[in-house]
Design a protein around this motif. Sequence first.
Motif, mmCIF file in Angstrom:
data_model
loop_
_atom_site.group_PDB
_atom_site.id
_atom_site.type_symbol
_atom_site.label_atom_id
_atom_site.label_comp_id
_atom_site.label_asym_id
_atom_site.label_seq_id
_atom_site.Cartn_x
_atom_site.Cartn_y
_atom_site.Cartn_z
ATOM 1 N N GLN A 194 0.839 -1.199 0.000
ATOM 2 C CA GLN A 194 0.000 0.000 0.000
ATOM 3 C C GLN A 194 0.877 1.252 0.000
ATOM 4 O OE1 GLN A 194 -3.364 -0.143 -0.257
ATOM 5 N NE2 GLN A 194 -3.029 -2.353 -0.448
ATOM 6 N N PRO A 195 0.389 2.350 -0.615
ATOM 7 C CA PRO A 195 1.176 3.595 -0.668
ATOM 8 C C PRO A 195 1.641 4.092 0.695
ATOM 9 C CG PRO A 195 -0.724 3.734 -2.125
ATOM 10 C CD PRO A 195 -0.877 2.462 -1.345
ATOM 11 N N ALA A 196 0.789 3.910 1.728
ATOM 12 C CA ALA A 196 1.146 4.408 3.066
ATOM 13 C C ALA A 196 2.418 3.760 3.596
ATOM 14 C CB ALA A 196 -0.009 4.169 4.031
ATOM 15 N N SER A 197 2.640 2.495 3.236
ATOM 16 C CA SER A 197 3.815 1.793 3.749
ATOM 17 C C SER A 197 5.112 2.414 3.254
ATOM 18 C CB SER A 197 3.766 0.316 3.342
ATOM 19 O OG SER A 197 3.992 0.158 1.944
ATOM 20 N N SER A 198 5.093 2.965 2.052
ATOM 21 C CA SER A 198 6.316 3.568 1.515
ATOM 22 C C SER A 198 6.740 4.777 2.350
ATOM 23 C CB SER A 198 6.131 3.958 0.043
ATOM 24 O OG SER A 198 5.087 4.903 -0.100
ATOM 25 N N PHE A 199 5.767 5.567 2.837
ATOM 26 C CA PHE A 199 6.083 6.714 3.677
ATOM 27 C C PHE A 199 6.697 6.253 5.003
ATOM 28 C CE2 PHE A 199 2.985 8.575 0.817
ATOM 29 C CZ PHE A 199 3.457 9.866 0.633
ATOM 30 N N ILE A 200 6.091 5.237 5.600
ATOM 31 C CA ILE A 200 6.569 4.751 6.898
ATOM 32 C C ILE A 200 7.958 4.135 6.771
ATOM 33 C CG2 ILE A 200 6.144 3.070 8.741
ATOM 34 C CD1 ILE A 200 3.118 3.415 8.102
ATOM 35 N N LEU A 201 8.145 3.277 5.786
ATOM 36 C CA LEU A 201 9.435 2.616 5.606
ATOM 37 C C LEU A 201 10.533 3.606 5.238
ATOM 38 C CD1 LEU A 201 8.313 -0.606 3.691
ATOM 39 C CD2 LEU A 201 9.196 -0.485 6.026
ATOM 40 N N LEU A 202 10.197 4.577 4.405
ATOM 41 C CA LEU A 202 11.194 5.579 4.023
ATOM 42 C C LEU A 202 11.598 6.417 5.237
ATOM 43 C CD1 LEU A 202 12.816 6.604 1.643
ATOM 44 C CD2 LEU A 202 11.007 8.230 1.148
ATOM 45 N N GLY A 203 10.632 6.720 6.092
ATOM 46 C CA GLY A 203 10.948 7.438 7.329
ATOM 47 C C GLY A 203 11.890 6.637 8.215
ATOM 48 N N LEU A 204 11.668 5.326 8.285
ATOM 49 C CA LEU A 204 12.555 4.451 9.071
ATOM 50 C C LEU A 204 13.950 4.387 8.450
ATOM 51 C CD1 LEU A 204 10.086 1.511 9.874
ATOM 52 C CD2 LEU A 204 10.943 3.262 11.467
ATOM 53 N N LEU A 205 14.009 4.384 7.116
ATOM 54 C CA LEU A 205 15.312 4.401 6.434
ATOM 55 C C LEU A 205 16.065 5.695 6.729
ATOM 56 C CD1 LEU A 205 14.659 2.845 2.886
ATOM 57 C CD2 LEU A 205 15.998 1.870 4.758
ATOM 58 N N PHE A 206 15.337 6.826 6.694
ATOM 59 C CA PHE A 206 15.944 8.118 7.050
ATOM 60 C C PHE A 206 16.551 8.054 8.446
ATOM 61 C CE2 PHE A 206 12.807 10.627 4.195
ATOM 62 C CZ PHE A 206 13.658 10.473 3.108
ATOM 63 N N ALA A 207 15.761 7.548 9.393
ATOM 64 C CA ALA A 207 16.200 7.492 10.784
ATOM 65 C C ALA A 207 17.412 6.569 10.944
ATOM 66 C CB ALA A 207 15.048 7.016 11.676
ATOM 67 N N GLY A 208 17.345 5.405 10.303
ATOM 68 C CA GLY A 208 18.453 4.447 10.393
ATOM 69 C C GLY A 208 19.735 4.995 9.792
ATOM 70 N N PHE A 209 19.612 5.621 8.622
ATOM 71 C CA PHE A 209 20.793 6.174 7.953
ATOM 72 C C PHE A 209 21.391 7.322 8.774
ATOM 73 C CE2 PHE A 209 22.995 8.832 4.806
ATOM 74 C CZ PHE A 209 23.777 7.874 4.181
ATOM 75 N N ALA A 210 20.528 8.167 9.312
ATOM 76 C CA ALA A 210 21.008 9.285 10.141
ATOM 77 C C ALA A 210 21.717 8.780 11.394
ATOM 78 C CB ALA A 210 19.837 10.190 10.528
ATOM 79 N N ALA A 211 21.177 7.724 12.001
ATOM 80 C CA ALA A 211 21.786 7.154 13.210
ATOM 81 C C ALA A 211 23.165 6.566 12.892
ATOM 82 C CB ALA A 211 20.884 6.079 13.788
ATOM 83 N N LEU A 212 23.273 5.853 11.777
ATOM 84 C CA LEU A 212 24.545 5.264 11.389
ATOM 85 C C LEU A 212 25.610 6.320 11.089
ATOM 86 C CD1 LEU A 212 23.404 2.312 9.060
ATOM 87 C CD2 LEU A 212 24.544 2.112 11.279
ATOM 88 N N THR A 213 25.225 7.345 10.335
ATOM 89 C CA THR A 213 26.187 8.376 9.968
ATOM 90 C C THR A 213 26.632 9.204 11.183
ATOM 91 O OG1 THR A 213 24.313 9.801 9.335
ATOM 92 C CG2 THR A 213 25.443 8.611 7.585
ATOM 93 N N SER A 214 25.702 9.497 12.091
ATOM 94 C CA SER A 214 26.059 10.263 13.286
ATOM 95 C C SER A 214 26.960 9.448 14.207
ATOM 96 C CB SER A 214 24.809 10.706 14.045
ATOM 97 O OG SER A 214 24.067 9.588 14.487
ATOM 98 N N LYS A 215 26.710 8.138 14.300
ATOM 99 C CA LYS A 215 27.537 7.259 15.117
ATOM 100 C C LYS A 215 28.945 7.176 14.555
ATOM 101 C CE LYS A 215 27.615 2.579 17.054
ATOM 102 N NZ LYS A 215 26.935 1.247 17.080
ATOM 103 N N LYS A 216 29.035 7.145 13.208
ATOM 104 C CA LYS A 216 30.343 7.083 12.555
ATOM 105 C C LYS A 216 31.122 8.375 12.789
ATOM 106 C CE LYS A 216 32.505 5.947 8.144
ATOM 107 N NZ LYS A 216 32.273 5.640 6.688
ATOM 108 N N LYS A 217 30.428 9.529 12.754
ATOM 109 C CA LYS A 217 31.068 10.824 12.977
ATOM 110 C C LYS A 217 31.615 10.909 14.397
ATOM 111 C CE LYS A 217 28.466 13.543 9.592
ATOM 112 N NZ LYS A 217 27.421 14.597 9.412
ATOM 113 N N LYS A 218 30.830 10.412 15.357
ATOM 114 C CA LYS A 218 31.264 10.444 16.764
ATOM 115 C C LYS A 218 32.476 9.547 16.963
ATOM 116 C CE LYS A 218 26.751 11.507 18.773
ATOM 117 N NZ LYS A 218 25.626 10.999 19.584
ATOM 118 N N ALA A 219 32.489 8.392 16.251
ATOM 119 C CA ALA A 219 33.612 7.457 16.368
ATOM 120 C C ALA A 219 34.897 8.063 15.811
ATOM 121 C CB ALA A 219 33.289 6.153 15.644
ATOM 122 N N ASN A 220 34.758 8.879 14.747
ATOM 123 C CA ASN A 220 35.931 9.519 14.137
ATOM 124 C C ASN A 220 36.420 10.701 14.985
ATOM 125 O OD1 ASN A 220 35.812 7.751 11.997
ATOM 126 N ND2 ASN A 220 34.544 9.093 10.739
#
Length: 220
Positions: A194-220
């Motif tokens: 369903q179209p609604a799922s794409s919004f929810i999943l994309l939001g989760l991808l945004f959050a996951g990617f942001a968490a990974l990149t911020s964690k990598k920045k802190k590690a560096n």
Amino acid sequence: MEQQFDRPIENVEEKTEEKKKHDFGKIFKDGVLTNNPVLVQMVGMCSVLAISSSLTNAIGMGIAVIFVLTMSNLVISLLRNFIEDEVRIPSFIVVIAGFVTIVQMLIKAYSPALDKSLGIFIPLIVVNCIILARAEGFASQNGPIESIVDGISQGLGYTIAISILASIRELFGSGTLFGVRIIAKEYTIGFFLQPASSFILLGLLFAGFAALTSKKKKAN
């Protein structure tokens, strides 16, 4: 004396080559990861949300975007010194539209099923924010080789993002990948298609990617 003058010249050339290699690497990394068009810039979202219910559609759209991005970047870079500022946006659109027309004709000729699935979203590449943003922000200010690398990397970044989203939706919604059955139909969740799922999943991808990149920045 000759040896003393030769060494600095060689060192300068080596440093210049290393800088060029580093620059190309940075351009490529920016497009795929650091400045990913979907997960970081958040542009080109219409097609990402609309056609990500199938991995085949996602990859087909990704290939089309890579081609248009790369070729339009190249042409705009070559013509950047001849295009007046007053008409630069219309000129960019004309160049992009030419390559979109080529892509659409090729898809219609060799993959009618994909053409039917992608529908209006192929012509809409002409006004896709990713294409116009790279034309205006990069290709019009850089050389042809840099623009080609930018086009390929930004296109790959888009393709990776939409393919991840499409893989999740198709796998759990249809139980298939590329039409091959992976999960039994009775265990699938129709909501993922369903179209609604794409919004929810994309939001989760945004959050996951942001968490990974911020964690990598802190590690560096």
